[in-house]
Structures are given as C-alpha cells and as structure tokens.
Design a protein around this motif. Sequence first.
Motif, mmCIF file in Angstrom:
data_model
loop_
_atom_site.group_PDB
_atom_site.id
_atom_site.type_symbol
_atom_site.label_atom_id
_atom_site.label_comp_id
_atom_site.label_asym_id
_atom_site.label_seq_id
_atom_site.Cartn_x
_atom_site.Cartn_y
_atom_site.Cartn_z
ATOM 1 N N PRO A 58 0.834 -1.209 0.000
ATOM 2 C CA PRO A 58 0.000 0.000 0.000
ATOM 3 C C PRO A 58 0.872 1.264 0.000
ATOM 4 O O PRO A 58 1.759 1.418 0.838
ATOM 5 C CB PRO A 58 -0.803 -0.126 1.300
ATOM 6 C CG PRO A 58 -0.760 -1.576 1.655
ATOM 7 C CD PRO A 58 0.565 -2.075 1.168
ATOM 8 N N LEU A 59 0.619 2.148 -0.929
ATOM 9 C CA LEU A 59 1.327 3.422 -1.011
ATOM 10 C C LEU A 59 0.422 4.538 -0.489
ATOM 11 O O LEU A 59 -0.790 4.410 -0.528
ATOM 12 C CB LEU A 59 1.730 3.707 -2.466
ATOM 13 C CG LEU A 59 2.659 2.661 -3.118
ATOM 14 C CD1 LEU A 59 2.977 3.052 -4.558
ATOM 15 C CD2 LEU A 59 3.939 2.466 -2.329
ATOM 16 N N ALA A 60 0.992 5.593 0.068
ATOM 17 C CA ALA A 60 2.398 5.951 0.140
ATOM 18 C C ALA A 60 3.096 5.135 1.246
ATOM 19 O O ALA A 60 2.475 4.740 2.231
ATOM 20 C CB ALA A 60 2.560 7.442 0.417
ATOM 21 N N ALA A 61 4.417 4.929 1.053
ATOM 22 C CA ALA A 61 5.159 4.095 1.985
ATOM 23 C C ALA A 61 6.595 4.583 2.091
ATOM 24 O O ALA A 61 7.105 5.276 1.205
ATOM 25 C CB ALA A 61 5.145 2.642 1.515
ATOM 26 N N VAL A 62 7.229 4.199 3.189
ATOM 27 C CA VAL A 62 8.685 4.326 3.313
ATOM 28 C C VAL A 62 9.242 2.911 3.196
ATOM 29 O O VAL A 62 8.980 2.066 4.051
ATOM 30 C CB VAL A 62 9.091 4.967 4.659
ATOM 31 C CG1 VAL A 62 10.615 4.996 4.794
ATOM 32 C CG2 VAL A 62 8.525 6.380 4.770
ATOM 33 N N LEU A 63 9.976 2.671 2.123
ATOM 34 C CA LEU A 63 10.534 1.344 1.881
ATOM 35 C C LEU A 63 11.873 1.213 2.612
ATOM 36 O O LEU A 63 12.191 1.984 3.487
ATOM 37 C CB LEU A 63 10.674 1.099 0.381
ATOM 38 C CG LEU A 63 9.367 1.218 -0.431
ATOM 39 C CD1 LEU A 63 9.637 1.031 -1.911
ATOM 40 C CD2 LEU A 63 8.336 0.212 0.055
ATOM 41 N N GLY A 64 12.651 0.208 2.239
ATOM 42 C CA GLY A 64 13.915 -0.063 2.915
ATOM 43 C C GLY A 64 13.769 -1.171 3.929
ATOM 44 O O GLY A 64 12.974 -1.054 4.875
ATOM 45 N N HIS A 65 14.507 -2.271 3.730
ATOM 46 C CA HIS A 65 14.342 -3.414 4.636
ATOM 47 C C HIS A 65 15.662 -4.127 4.926
ATOM 48 O O HIS A 65 15.676 -5.275 5.347
ATOM 49 C CB HIS A 65 13.333 -4.406 4.047
ATOM 50 C CG HIS A 65 13.772 -5.060 2.781
ATOM 51 N ND1 HIS A 65 13.810 -4.409 1.572
ATOM 52 C CD2 HIS A 65 14.221 -6.313 2.522
ATOM 53 C CE1 HIS A 65 14.236 -5.226 0.634
ATOM 54 N NE2 HIS A 65 14.504 -6.394 1.186
ATOM 55 N N GLU A 66 16.769 -3.423 4.688
ATOM 56 C CA GLU A 66 18.086 -3.960 5.031
ATOM 57 C C GLU A 66 18.817 -2.953 5.911
ATOM 58 O O GLU A 66 19.951 -2.569 5.663
ATOM 59 C CB GLU A 66 18.896 -4.252 3.758
ATOM 60 C CG GLU A 66 18.324 -5.384 2.919
ATOM 61 C CD GLU A 66 19.169 -5.704 1.688
ATOM 62 O OE1 GLU A 66 19.012 -6.820 1.146
ATOM 63 O OE2 GLU A 66 19.974 -4.853 1.271
ATOM 64 N N GLY A 67 18.134 -2.519 6.965
ATOM 65 C CA GLY A 67 18.663 -1.463 7.812
ATOM 66 C C GLY A 67 19.675 -1.948 8.831
ATOM 67 O O GLY A 67 19.625 -3.085 9.296
ATOM 68 N N SER A 68 20.612 -1.056 9.178
ATOM 69 C CA SER A 68 21.526 -1.290 10.291
ATOM 70 C C SER A 68 21.654 0.012 11.065
ATOM 71 O O SER A 68 21.518 1.098 10.496
ATOM 72 C CB SER A 68 22.895 -1.746 9.783
ATOM 73 O OG SER A 68 23.484 -0.746 8.957
ATOM 74 N N GLY A 69 21.890 -0.101 12.368
ATOM 75 C CA GLY A 69 21.982 1.116 13.151
ATOM 76 C C GLY A 69 22.242 0.851 14.617
ATOM 77 O O GLY A 69 22.644 -0.253 15.008
#
Length: 363
Positions: free
Chosen positions: A54-65
């Motif tokens: 479903p859009l709108a979205a914030v993608l990104g699924h290989e995060g490090s922190g």
Amino acid sequence: MLIKGAVTHNKGDDFVIENIELASPKADEVLVKITACGVCHTDAVARDQLIPVPLAAVLGHEGSGVVVEVGSSVTTIKPGDHVVLSYSSCGYCENCLTGKPYSCLELNKLNFGGVMNDGTKRLKHGNKELSTFFGQSSFATYAVANERNVVSVDKDVDLKILGPLGCGFQTGAGTVLNGLKPEFGTSIAVFGCGSVGLTAIMGAKIAGCEKIIAVGGTPARLELAKELGATHIVNRKQVADVVEEIKRITNGGVNYTVETSAVPDIVNQALYALRSLGTCAIVGATGDVTINIQGALMGEGKSMVGYIEGNSVPQVFIPKLIKYFKKGLFPIDKLVKVYDLEEINVAFEDSHKGITVKPIIKM
C-alpha cells in the motif's frame, strides 16, 4: 519524533526525501537510529507495485543502526546495541513456533501489508499515514521495529555494510548453507551474479563444493564471482548452450542449482543443468514459467524448491555470517558501494544498470 525519510508516493515514482513523523516504540518494539540501509530488488518491485505494498510508503528493509530506546517488554536488545534489521514474523503461528519464521503464516501481511505486528502504522506525513515495509522502513534516519526482527551484532565491524545481511546476503548464503546443505565435494551452478547469487557462491565455497559454476552475462561480475569462490564461469551471452556447457564441465550435470534471475528461460536452464536426483533452489520473485514436468523434473527424480530469506533465523544465522566475514571467508565488503540518502534514486538506477552490485544508502 520528526525524522527524514525517502517516501514512495505513487507507483514507479522516484523516491522523495521528506520530513515525516515517527511514533514512539510500543512495549515489544525498539527505536533504532539508522546508520545505513541496503538497496534490494524487493524494494524496487514494491516501488513498481509488482508486489502491491500500500502506497504511500517508506521502503527499505536492510537497515543497520544503533538502538536508541526499547519498549517495556523488550529483553534481548538494549540501548547502545549495534543491530541489523531483518524480516518481520509473528512469533505465534505453527511455523514460527517450530523454528521456521521465514515461512511465518503472517509473512506477507507483516512485510508487505504496510502495518506493524499489532496491525497499526508508525509513520505519518502531515495527516496521512504511511505504510511500513518489512516492519522497519529503513530508508529513513530512524526506524521502529519489533524485537523479533532486530539482531544484535558485533560492535567491531563496520555497521554501514551489515544491513544487507538482513535480507539479500542471508538469502544467498542461507539458500546454500541452510536450504540445500550441499555435501562436501558436490557441484553447484548459480544463475545470476547479483548480490544474492554472489553470496550463494560464497556459501558454496564455505560448504566445500568442488565445482562452483557462476552463470551470468556481465564479464566484470563473472570475474568477481571467480574471486569470491567460483571455480568455473559461463557467460550466457557468449555460450551457445548453457546447459550443455555445464554438463561438459561436470561430466553430466550439477548436483545443485540456485536460480536468482526470475527469468523463465533461465529457470528451465537451472532445471535441465541438474544431474539425476539434483535440486534446484528458486530464490528470485518468479512469475509464470512453462515447465515440462517429465523432462525437467520427474523423469530424473529432480526437485525444485523455493527458499524464503535463505531459510534463515536471523538471530542465529546473521552472527554466523559476521564471524565468517571477520575470518575473510564471507567478503561482503567487495560487493558494496555507499551512497548518501539524497542519492537514493541514483543508487537504484546504478543497481538496475548493473553498475553497483549492492548499493548501500548512508543516513
């Protein structure tokens, strides 16, 4: 809190860097200051709506922190921990309870449905809620994630390059080491020399495969495959018959194949390149494929298996991969190039063109 993130508003649009609102973590969640996030093909297919997130979205699924805050019921993660964010799972379905969270019965909802484990969202742009991706949305300066998809990692390793262990790198290596589990001295062909294919080659070398054949169409990628462990390379654009070439190299076919391209014709090559009783692992998000069941599978007792996230339990497998990296046996640093957040659209274009194997967005 107000954060900066790359927002996908409409199908196929460029990412837009905007100020967005992130809610505080709930009892079983953690707040992570994102150091970097890998660019994965799955982000692209979500942006382009081949997977209908479903859009709108914030993608990104290989995060490090680095963990900033933890919820009241979190016990395995603490503030200050260096972490990698991986896929989301429910924790209570039959598959999760039997150690197979990669096949969680809620996997599609929790990773592609735009919501967190409790069915709600954490991100807003103005008065509009934004969908979460993979329970993290790491194309942003901060992310909230459930404790289940947060993995504590060594602090003496460069955190920027570790994010792709949460998806692409564990998918490639895990498909070989957790899924196929090739016997020492067996043979394998890997179709596709992107980050998943190249980490599958690394995994095959770790497993002790005697013949490791990389199949691709880019000479530079094939040379990199040799550097990472391939014993033979096959340029599909220069070889008239890829299957016959693999059979020539192996005197009859390989024991295992890993198919990462999602191209129907190449799927068939991965099946016909197997010797009798061989196994083909399907890793790419593949659509309709026409297969002659008798000729490609049943007639020689072959198997075709789909693997999700490399059959990996992230809290167990990711630390193992980091140990291999520290020993020089899993050189993921040779695959990456770092881009600033503002360069995210350039990073996706470079990935699409094959200029960069694994772009990483630095926050």
